[in-house]
Design a protein around this motif. Structure first.
Motif, PDB file in Angstrom:
ATOM      1  N   GLY A  36     -10.475   3.503  -6.019  1.00  0.00           N
ATOM      2  CA  GLY A  36      -9.609   2.732  -5.126  1.00  0.00           C
ATOM      3  C   GLY A  36      -8.771   1.705  -5.857  1.00  0.00           C
ATOM      4  O   GLY A  36      -9.223   1.092  -6.830  1.00  0.00           O
ATOM      5  N   VAL A  37      -7.532   1.541  -5.390  1.00  0.00           N
ATOM      6  CA  VAL A  37      -6.679   0.462  -5.894  1.00  0.00           C
ATOM      7  C   VAL A  37      -6.208  -0.389  -4.726  1.00  0.00           C
ATOM      8  O   VAL A  37      -6.416  -0.021  -3.562  1.00  0.00           O
ATOM      9  N   GLY A  38      -5.593  -1.510  -5.032  1.00  0.00           N
ATOM     10  CA  GLY A  38      -5.251  -2.455  -3.978  1.00  0.00           C
ATOM     11  C   GLY A  38      -3.764  -2.528  -3.690  1.00  0.00           C
ATOM     12  O   GLY A  38      -2.957  -1.882  -4.362  1.00  0.00           O
ATOM     13  N   PRO A  39      -3.392  -3.363  -2.707  1.00  0.00           N
ATOM     14  CA  PRO A  39      -1.989  -3.426  -2.295  1.00  0.00           C
ATOM     15  C   PRO A  39      -1.052  -3.988  -3.362  1.00  0.00           C
ATOM     16  O   PRO A  39       0.138  -3.698  -3.347  1.00  0.00           O
ATOM     17  N   VAL A  40      -1.569  -4.802  -4.282  1.00  0.00           N
ATOM     18  CA  VAL A  40      -0.679  -5.354  -5.320  1.00  0.00           C
ATOM     19  C   VAL A  40      -0.776  -4.552  -6.612  1.00  0.00           C
ATOM     20  O   VAL A  40      -0.094  -4.870  -7.594  1.00  0.00           O
ATOM     21  N   SER A  41      -1.614  -3.510  -6.630  1.00  0.00           N
ATOM     22  CA  SER A  41      -1.745  -2.691  -7.845  1.00  0.00           C
ATOM     23  C   SER A  41      -0.385  -2.131  -8.245  1.00  0.00           C
ATOM     24  O   SER A  41       0.358  -1.619  -7.405  1.00  0.00           O
ATOM     25  N   LYS A  89      -8.476  -4.816   7.323  1.00  0.00           N
ATOM     26  CA  LYS A  89      -9.909  -5.129   7.349  1.00  0.00           C
ATOM     27  C   LYS A  89     -10.545  -5.069   5.959  1.00  0.00           C
ATOM     28  O   LYS A  89     -11.447  -5.833   5.643  1.00  0.00           O
ATOM     29  N   TRP A  90     -10.048  -4.149   5.118  1.00  0.00           N
ATOM     30  CA  TRP A  90     -10.709  -3.933   3.825  1.00  0.00           C
ATOM     31  C   TRP A  90      -9.818  -4.244   2.628  1.00  0.00           C
ATOM     32  O   TRP A  90     -10.269  -4.208   1.485  1.00  0.00           O
ATOM     33  N   ILE A  91      -8.560  -4.459   2.833  1.00  0.00           N
ATOM     34  CA  ILE A  91      -7.526  -4.769   1.827  1.00  0.00           C
ATOM     35  C   ILE A  91      -7.295  -3.645   0.810  1.00  0.00           C
ATOM     36  O   ILE A  91      -6.177  -3.189   0.636  1.00  0.00           O
ATOM     37  N   THR A 127     -11.028 -10.450  -5.245  1.00  0.00           N
ATOM     38  CA  THR A 127     -10.274 -10.096  -6.453  1.00  0.00           C
ATOM     39  C   THR A 127     -10.401  -8.596  -6.731  1.00  0.00           C
ATOM     40  O   THR A 127      -9.437  -7.940  -7.127  1.00  0.00           O
ATOM     41  N   ASP A 128     -11.577  -8.055  -6.477  1.00  0.00           N
ATOM     42  CA  ASP A 128     -11.788  -6.614  -6.668  1.00  0.00           C
ATOM     43  C   ASP A 128     -11.095  -5.775  -5.588  1.00  0.00           C
ATOM     44  O   ASP A 128     -10.884  -4.582  -5.778  1.00  0.00           O
ATOM     45  N   CYS A 129     -10.810  -6.364  -4.448  1.00  0.00           N
ATOM     46  CA  CYS A 129     -10.047  -5.631  -3.432  1.00  0.00           C
ATOM     47  C   CYS A 129      -8.583  -5.538  -3.830  1.00  0.00           C
ATOM     48  O   CYS A 129      -7.887  -4.588  -3.475  1.00  0.00           O
ATOM     49  N   LEU A 130      -8.139  -6.574  -4.533  1.00  0.00           N
ATOM     50  CA  LEU A 130      -6.758  -6.538  -5.025  1.00  0.00           C
ATOM     51  C   LEU A 130      -6.676  -5.724  -6.309  1.00  0.00           C
ATOM     52  O   LEU A 130      -5.597  -5.380  -6.769  1.00  0.00           O
ATOM     53  N   ASN A 131      -7.843  -5.469  -6.897  1.00  0.00           N
ATOM     54  CA  ASN A 131      -7.924  -4.802  -8.205  1.00  0.00           C
ATOM     55  C   ASN A 131      -7.124  -5.540  -9.274  1.00  0.00           C
ATOM     56  O   ASN A 131      -6.311  -4.970 -10.002  1.00  0.00           O
ATOM     57  N   VAL A 132      -7.423  -6.830  -9.317  1.00  0.00           N
ATOM     58  CA  VAL A 132      -6.839  -7.718 -10.304  1.00  0.00           C
ATOM     59  C   VAL A 132      -7.943  -8.064 -11.303  1.00  0.00           C
ATOM     60  O   VAL A 132      -9.118  -8.134 -10.920  1.00  0.00           O
ATOM     61  N   TRP A 186       0.828  -1.209   0.000  1.00  0.00           N
ATOM     62  CA  TRP A 186       0.000   0.000   0.000  1.00  0.00           C
ATOM     63  C   TRP A 186       0.866   1.265   0.000  1.00  0.00           C
ATOM     64  O   TRP A 186       1.997   1.254   0.515  1.00  0.00           O
ATOM     65  N   ALA A 187       0.285   2.335  -0.518  1.00  0.00           N
ATOM     66  CA  ALA A 187       0.932   3.640  -0.356  1.00  0.00           C
ATOM     67  C   ALA A 187       0.688   4.135   1.070  1.00  0.00           C
ATOM     68  O   ALA A 187       1.455   4.936   1.603  1.00  0.00           O
TER      69      ALA A 187
END
Ligand code: SF4
Lengths: 80, 654
Positions: free
Chosen positions: B62-67, B30-32, B507-512, B4-5
């Motif tokens: 929103g983007v995710g931690p692996v974005s 909690k929300w990824i 998958t949408d929390c990771l934005n993959v 994450w940033a």
């Protein structure tokens, strides 16, 4: 020892959608606790087989068959 | 911090205030990310009664931690708002490169609120964030505005989110783009952005994603990329894009012919991926770090639209303004209509849904040319469709009425209840081009309970029934029953929908991209956790990860419940429940099928632990998911939902 009776197995085999009924049944028999029930539901059918094999409720061959053929094999194994 | 940033941007367009807010460790866990961050903000900051076009309404990116990392297809971004189309929870996500760029600029999320006095765009250059005048961009198509901003900022390599004229005109189903052609199509995010006088968000990031274990990430990513080699769905998507589905849809009877009056047509191949590839395909394009590369770029060579070029179309983009409106003979008409919806910034699905409903009202005599300003809304009338798409985008004449979506249009026109039968909507949103009588009972169930309305194929993405047959053993492994891979069967479908919805949410929390995960399960949940942990250096377990998906899904569901939308509204358009599928082609596999929704719903609620009377998540379930504040919100509403005044099923909200 069989986990379910032949009559119970027959009922499960007739169901269109079996996952939650089987998990509820195993929970009622105290084979699963609430947490494991939840975890398996989220994880998928193969997690159920892994769990039952780990608990020695399924022999290796039964677990392999259940992974290959799904509930049909699993239910028969649990009734045998 | 890795992955994450660790911060988000909050922009108040009314005051011009731009704030940086930290995202705590607990919050991220909690929300990824992406959909999770956004859904939390919408639930907490946008009260159910607020007009989606009110300046106080929020729109989140929103983007995710692996974005932006080396993991496959990690360039997506989720946009979330209170939908002006449905009045309920709304989100949509899009590919391209902007999501990765946002991360490189050092942000996990943007929250936009307020309304600018004059048109503006947001310019994010790492930590330097400013609002710039966009008066000269207002009215421009995204492809024009994109170029103008790049010239203005002197950088061809920046990535830009934009809306088209439809968004500016607050069409209730206007969409949002990035990289010109990549659309967040559904729920009307573009209309909310337009209501704030915001034309777009240009982004340049000079940073990178800090990865905790680069070697583990590269090994995992490399292994996953290899898994796509020779994969049958990957080949189909690469060769023909999502149009590869046209001939399959026609065979299995889910090709929406004339507003779903039929499910197959002898000339469907005119617009198939195979035909597109050999006639108008200019080149292929992929999103950030994608091993599939399903994007098309089209150039029309002949006929009255010769010379037109655009990015796309997708299956869901081409079908609604083509066969759904009775257009099939000349595929150039279909490509042109898709180009138009892109230029105006319209959700192609909803545009086709609104015009299709109007055509059926016209056919059934519920409206006449007097109501339409002289337009003859006959099936297949391309001249009228061409005009009407532009009129919707500009909110002109009859187009202004349709710009509010089919259900609201029926009410504005004072049509009888019968008109809603032809709207083909659930919770105010039209269904995508996937007839549940053909594709399939799992899809149909997911449309009924989707947390963004009648939804589209992407809420649960029941690929286990769409493409499960191509991967023998997959349905058995995940669901315990291989027969679930047949679309027109109830076998295993409640569990399938529950299972896929959770997977899709994480998958949408990771934005993959879900094409790289759900279609073939070449990337599974354990793989996702492997790269999530490699990037973040954390120790997410499968259970924790999947619980986040369940939490978000239930939070979104609760948003609807607060609007008094629950079990009564969990349905699909009556056509699918009542009309047996007619025969369109000789080889069609689903002739006579109707969709037995009620056989599936009860069991589905059991999986979800939703109360069968109200369709609200049980208090126990919400507490387990650490949503106790939501349980408190819902407590007084449970009996209210069952009370007499609430009993009439609602078509849309606010
Ligand atoms: S599969 Fe297609 S939509 Fe998904 S990331 Fe790749 S190019 Fe983009």
């Amino acid at each position: 020892m069989a986990v379910m009776t032949k009559a119970e197995a027959k009922k499960f085999l007739e169901l269109d959608d079996r996952m939650i009924d089987i998990l509820n049944f195993l929970k009622a028999k105290s084979i699963l606790d609430e947490e494991t029930h939840r975890k398996i539901l989220l994880g998928g059918y193969f997690r159920l087989i892994e769990y039952l094999a780990k608990k020695n409720m399924l022999k290796k061959k039964q677990a392999d068959d259940a992974l290959e053929n799904g509930f049909d094999s699993l239910i028969k194994a649990l009734a045998s | 911090m890795y992955g994450w940033a660790g911060k988000r941007l909050r922009v108040n367009l009314s005051t011009g205030e731009i704030l940086t807010e930290p995202l705590s460790y607990e919050y991220r866990r909690k929300w990824i990310g992406g959909r999770g961050f956004n859904s939390d903000v919408i639930y907490n900051e946008v009260p159910p009664g607020l007009d989606p076009f009110d300046p106080e309404a929020r729109v989140c990116f929103g983007v995710g931690p692996v974005s932006g990392s080396a993991a496959p297809s990690t360039g997506r971004v989720t946009i979330t708002c209170k939908s002006p189309l449905t009045g309920g929870f709304g989100d949509s996500n899009m590919g391209g490169h902007w999501g990765a760029e946002l991360k490189y600029a050092g942000w996990d999320q943007i929250i936009i609120q307020g309304r600018a006095k004059n048109p503006v765009y947001l310019w994010i250059d790492d930590d330097n964030v400013e609002l710039r005048d966009a008066s000269h961009l207002w009215g421009k198509f995204p492809r024009e505005a994109d170029q103008m901003i790049k010239e203005e900022l002197g950088d061809e390599d920046i990535h830009i989110v934009l809306i088209g004229p439809a968004g500016e005109n607050m069409v209730r189903f206007a969409c949002t783009f990035n990289d010109v052609w990549r659309a967040a199509g559904r729920t009307g995010t573009g209309g909310v952005i337009g209501s704030k006088n915001l034309k777009g968000i240009a982004c340049r990031g000079s940073g990178t994603v800090k990865v905790a274990d680069p070697r583990a990430l590269l090994e995992c990513s490399d292994r996953l990329r290899q898994a796509f080699k020779g994969d049958i769905m990957k080949e189909g998507l690469y060769e023909h894009g999502s149009l590869c589905l046209i001939n399959v849809a026609n065979r299995d009877g889910w090709f929406p012919w004339k507003n779903f009056q039929g499910g197959a047509h002898p000339n469907a191949d005119n617009m198939s991926g195979e035909t597109h590839s050999t006639t108008v395909l200019k080149h292929r394009e992929g999103c950030y770090a994608c091993p599939i590369c399903c994007g098309r770029f089209t150039k029309i060579h002949d006929g009255k639209y010769a010379g037109e070029e655009f990015g796309g179309p997708e299956y869901e983009h081409a079908v609604p303004t083509g066969p759904r409106l009775g257009i099939i003979d000349d595929a150039n008409d279909i490509w042109h209509n898709a180009r138009l919806t892109n230029d105006y910034g319209l959700d192609g699905i909803e545009t086709g849904g609104a015009i299709g409903a109007a055509m059926e009202w016209y056919e059934k005599g519920l409206i006449t040319a007097k109501d339409t300003g002289g337009l003859e809304l006959t099936w297949g009338n391309e001249e009228v469709v061409d005009k009407l798409i532009q009129m919707i985008g500009r909110r002109e004449g009859f187009g202004d009425i349709l710009a509010d979506g089919a259900d609201r249009a029926a009410d504005k026109l004072g049509l009888p209840d019968e008109a809603h039968y032809y709207s083909i909507t659930t919770r105010g949103m039209t269904l995508p081009g996937d007839d549940p009588r053909g594709l399939g009972f799992g899809y149909g169930l997911s449309f009924a309970v989707g947390t963004r309305g009648g939804c589209d194929h992407l809420r649960s993405l029941c690929c286990l029934e769409l493409s499960g047959a191509l991967y023998p053993g997959l349905n058995t492994k995940l669901l315990g029953d291989e027969r679930a891979n047949r679309p027109v069967t109830t076998v295993g479908k409640p569990y399938m929908v529950y299972y896929e919805e959770n997977q899709k949410t994480t998958t949408d929390c990771l934005n993959v991209c879900c094409f790289t995960t759900h279609w073939s399960y070449a990337v599974t949940t354990p793989d996702q956790i492997e790269y999530l942990n490699a990037v973040t250096g954390l120790d997410f377990t499968e259970e924790e990860f999947q619980e986040v998906g369940e939490r978000i899904f239930n939070l979104e569901r609760s948003y609807w419940n607060r609007l008094m939308s629950g079990a009564r509204e969990d349905t699909v358009p009556e056509r699918f429940l009542k009309e047996p599928m007619p025969q369109g082609v000789e080889y069609q596999t689903n002739v006579g099928a109707v969709f037995p929704l009620n056989n599936l719903l009860k069991k589905y609620y059991e999986y979800r632990d939703w109360d069968p009377a109200t369709g609200f998540p049980s208090e126990k379930k919400l507490n387990v998911l650490k949503l106790d504040y939501v349980a408190k919100d819902l407590a007084p509403l449970r009996s209210k939902y069952l009370s007499e005044p609430e009993k009439k099923k609602k078509k849309y909200y606010h």
